[in-house]
Design a protein around this motif. Structure first.
Motif, PDB file in Angstrom:
ATOM      1  N   ALA A 216       5.416  14.043  14.982  1.00 16.66           N
ATOM      2  CA  ALA A 216       5.879  12.686  15.276  1.00 16.66           C
ATOM      3  C   ALA A 216       4.837  11.653  14.852  1.00 16.66           C
ATOM      4  N   ASP A 217       3.562  11.915  15.134  1.00 19.81           N
ATOM      5  CA  ASP A 217       2.490  11.015  14.676  1.00 19.81           C
ATOM      6  C   ASP A 217       2.536  10.862  13.159  1.00 19.81           C
ATOM      7  N   GLN A 218       2.650  11.980  12.473  1.00 22.03           N
ATOM      8  CA  GLN A 218       2.626  11.949  11.017  1.00 22.03           C
ATOM      9  C   GLN A 218       3.863  11.243  10.455  1.00 22.03           C
ATOM     10  N   LEU A 219       5.008  11.438  11.095  1.00 17.95           N
ATOM     11  CA  LEU A 219       6.213  10.781  10.596  1.00 17.95           C
ATOM     12  C   LEU A 219       6.118   9.270  10.755  1.00 17.95           C
ATOM     13  N   TRP A 220       5.594   8.803  11.874  1.00 17.38           N
ATOM     14  CA  TRP A 220       5.437   7.353  12.045  1.00 17.38           C
ATOM     15  C   TRP A 220       4.498   6.779  10.985  1.00 17.38           C
ATOM     16  N   MET A 221       3.389   7.475  10.694  1.00 15.47           N
ATOM     17  CA  MET A 221       2.483   6.951   9.675  1.00 15.47           C
ATOM     18  C   MET A 221       3.099   7.070   8.282  1.00 15.47           C
ATOM     19  N   ALA A 222       3.883   8.119   8.033  1.00 16.05           N
ATOM     20  CA  ALA A 222       4.579   8.238   6.753  1.00 16.05           C
ATOM     21  C   ALA A 222       5.570   7.091   6.571  1.00 16.05           C
ATOM     22  N   ARG A 223       6.227   6.678   7.660  1.00 16.69           N
ATOM     23  CA  ARG A 223       7.119   5.517   7.586  1.00 16.69           C
ATOM     24  C   ARG A 223       6.322   4.260   7.253  1.00 16.69           C
ATOM     25  N   PHE A 224       5.160   4.101   7.873  1.00 19.71           N
ATOM     26  CA  PHE A 224       4.322   2.941   7.564  1.00 19.71           C
ATOM     27  C   PHE A 224       3.969   2.922   6.083  1.00 19.71           C
ATOM     28  N   LEU A 225       3.559   4.066   5.551  1.00 20.83           N
ATOM     29  CA  LEU A 225       3.214   4.138   4.131  1.00 20.83           C
ATOM     30  C   LEU A 225       4.421   3.823   3.253  1.00 20.83           C
ATOM     31  N   LEU A 226       5.590   4.291   3.660  1.00 18.84           N
ATOM     32  CA  LEU A 226       6.800   4.005   2.895  1.00 18.84           C
ATOM     33  C   LEU A 226       7.040   2.500   2.813  1.00 18.84           C
ATOM     34  N   HIS A 227       6.937   1.818   3.936  1.00 16.78           N
ATOM     35  CA  HIS A 227       7.150   0.368   3.934  1.00 16.78           C
ATOM     36  C   HIS A 227       6.089  -0.351   3.103  1.00 16.78           C
ATOM     37  N   ARG A 228       4.851   0.120   3.167  1.00 19.33           N
ATOM     38  CA  ARG A 228       3.776  -0.507   2.390  1.00 19.33           C
ATOM     39  C   ARG A 228       3.936  -0.274   0.887  1.00 19.33           C
ATOM     40  N   VAL A 229       4.314   0.930   0.505  1.00 18.15           N
ATOM     41  CA  VAL A 229       4.555   1.207  -0.914  1.00 18.15           C
ATOM     42  C   VAL A 229       5.714   0.353  -1.421  1.00 18.15           C
ATOM     43  N   CYS A 230       6.785   0.286  -0.636  1.00 16.42           N
ATOM     44  CA  CYS A 230       7.926  -0.536  -1.028  1.00 16.42           C
ATOM     45  C   CYS A 230       7.542  -2.007  -1.112  1.00 16.42           C
ATOM     46  N   GLU A 231       6.655  -2.448  -0.241  1.00  9.06           N
ATOM     47  CA  GLU A 231       6.160  -3.826  -0.298  1.00  9.06           C
ATOM     48  C   GLU A 231       5.499  -4.099  -1.648  1.00  9.06           C
ATOM     49  N   ASP A 232       4.697  -3.149  -2.135  1.00 10.94           N
ATOM     50  CA  ASP A 232       4.046  -3.317  -3.431  1.00 10.94           C
ATOM     51  C   ASP A 232       5.057  -3.413  -4.566  1.00 10.94           C
ATOM     52  N   PHE A 233       6.164  -2.669  -4.447  1.00 11.09           N
ATOM     53  CA  PHE A 233       7.197  -2.695  -5.484  1.00 11.09           C
ATOM     54  C   PHE A 233       8.204  -3.820  -5.280  1.00 11.09           C
ATOM     55  N   GLY A 234       8.115  -4.508  -4.159  1.00 13.82           N
ATOM     56  CA  GLY A 234       8.997  -5.638  -3.916  1.00 13.82           C
ATOM     57  C   GLY A 234      10.379  -5.287  -3.442  1.00 13.82           C
ATOM     58  N   VAL A 235      10.557  -4.056  -2.911  1.00  9.22           N
ATOM     59  CA  VAL A 235      11.861  -3.642  -2.402  1.00  9.22           C
ATOM     60  C   VAL A 235      11.732  -3.316  -0.915  1.00  9.22           C
ATOM     61  N   VAL A 236      12.844  -2.978  -0.310  1.00  7.48           N
ATOM     62  CA  VAL A 236      12.900  -2.716   1.135  1.00  7.48           C
ATOM     63  C   VAL A 236      13.327  -1.272   1.359  1.00  7.48           C
ATOM     64  N   ALA A 237      12.641  -0.588   2.283  1.00  5.72           N
ATOM     65  CA  ALA A 237      13.057   0.747   2.725  1.00  5.72           C
ATOM     66  C   ALA A 237      13.817   0.593   4.035  1.00  5.72           C
ATOM     67  N   SER A 238      15.088   0.931   4.029  1.00  5.62           N
ATOM     68  CA  SER A 238      15.922   0.792   5.216  1.00  5.62           C
ATOM     69  C   SER A 238      16.131   2.151   5.878  1.00  5.62           C
ATOM     70  N   LEU A 239      15.983   2.173   7.199  1.00  5.13           N
ATOM     71  CA  LEU A 239      16.284   3.374   7.982  1.00  5.13           C
ATOM     72  C   LEU A 239      17.606   3.224   8.728  1.00  5.13           C
TER      73      LEU A 239
END
Length: 374
Positions: A216-239
């Motif tokens: 669970a800890d790792q999944l929450w941080m993986a979600r954070f990384l997903l949002h940050r990577v998408c921020e760099d590309f200018g798109v949105v990751a929707s759950l």
């Protein structure tokens, strides 16, 4: 072409110049936490005098809870308590990312801090060696909320060629997925795979296997990384569990479960016992499997598009239309794990792993209907 954010169009070469400047012996540490929505992550960064070697080197911090749906303005300070440290794939070593629990002014857990209860439950079943693997599905969107790379005034071709697809007309946004994958590995997150999903612009990554709190800890941080990577590309990751209505697949967080006993020869019987307990508490689990008490999953679990009906519980071997699936190989060999397919993509993994352990392994007696608190 899908619209991207203005920030993503800024001069990245100029940005990299400043990123690469030496910083001496100090370390930038980014604190990450779950806000009052129970879904959204927040972060802020501080400087430490040297690279932290462990959680014990990280001081507590605070933030304005009145701006994150977690406190009133008149008593707004909330405590950030570091619980897990990762390498920072954006600022690079020696800089760190830190997952934090949130405590209120009186040091009690914030309402959306479900990690505290999860930790206590996992401690109670340590001897069972319960493992989880979580399959996080998500959808890439343009900043206008339209799925990434879909026609602006229409739809792509029907589902069929996109799952694990290859080619510009079948895989939408692979660069983002691969960057996220490498960012997770650099950070120390146990991502074991990724693939394109059934709906175009929808993808999945898997975290685990491991014990509930760890995954669970790792999944929450993986979600954070997903949002940050998408921020760099200018798109949105929707759950969002059902981002597009109609004949398009939704997004889940299928959760694989096993114990030391189920992973041994003859373990199928233990899985069947656990599945029977899940059946008896189907309604309770539905209320936990998304942050709105089942309302999000109501849109997704329709009995169509590879889902079960939210109103009934089913289980089967290799059945992706069931509530709980036993993989074909597991059924043949008689040991392994089962997959609970009901959790929504925006679920809280602390809540999901906790309720599964409570139902399956902490004394719920199907025959006598012995109830345990959720």
């Amino acid at each position: 072409m899908s619209p991207v954010s203005a920030s993503s169009r800024l001069n990245k070469n100029l940005h990299q110049h400043y990123r690469s400047l030496p910083q001496g012996d100090v370390a930038q540490v980014t604190y990450v936490w779950i806000d009052g929505s129970g879904e959204t992550l927040r972060c802020k960064t501080r400087t430490l005098e040297c690279e932290p070697q462990g959680i014990e080197d990280l001081p507590e911090w605070n933030f304005d809870g009145s701006s994150t749906y977690q406190a009133d303005t008149s008593n707004s300070d909330m405590h950030l308590v570091p619980v897990r440290m990762f390498r920072d794939p954006f600022a690079l070593d020696p800089n760190k990312l830190v997952l934090c629990e949130v405590l209120k002014f009186n040091r009690q857990p914030a309402e959306t801090n479900l990690r505290v209860r999860c930790r206590k439950v996992m401690e109670d079943v340590q001897d069972l060696k319960v493992w989880f693997g979580m399959e996080q599905e998500y959808t890439l969107l343009g900043v206008d909320g339209h799925p990434f790379d879909w026609p602006q005034n229409g739809f792509p071709g029907r589902q069929g060629p996109y799952y694990c697809g290859v080619g510009a007309d079948r895989a939408y946004g692979r660069d983002i997925v691969e960057c996220h994958y490498k960012a997770c590995l650099y950070a120390g997150i146990k991502v074991v795979g990724t693939n394109a999903e059934v709906m175009p612009s929808q993808w999945e990554f898997q975290v685990g296997p491991g014990e509930g709190l760890d995954v669970a800890d790792q999944l929450w941080m993986a979600r954070f990384l997903l949002h940050r990577v998408c921020e760099d590309f200018g798109v949105v990751a929707s759950l969002d569990p059902k981002p597009i209505t109609g004949d398009w697949n939704g997004a889940g967080c299928h959760t694989n479960v096993s114990t030391e006993a189920s992973r041994a020869e003859g373990g199928l019987q233990y899985m069947e016992e656990a599945i029977e307990k899940l059946k008896e508490r189907h309604a309770q689990h539905i209320r936990v499997y998304d942050p709105r008490g089942g309302q999000d999953n109501l849109r997704r679990l329709t009995g169509l598009q590879e889902t079960s009906s939210i109103h009934s519980f089913t289980a089967g071997v290799a059945d992706r239309g069931a509530s709980v699936r036993i993989p074909r190989q597991v059924g043949l060999q008689g040991w392994g794990y089962f997959e609970d397919r009901r959790p929504a993509a925006n679920c809280d993994p602390y809540a999901v792993t906790e309720v599964i352990v409570r139902t399956c392994f902490l004394g719920y007696d199907v025959k006598n209907r012995l109830q345990i608190p959720l």
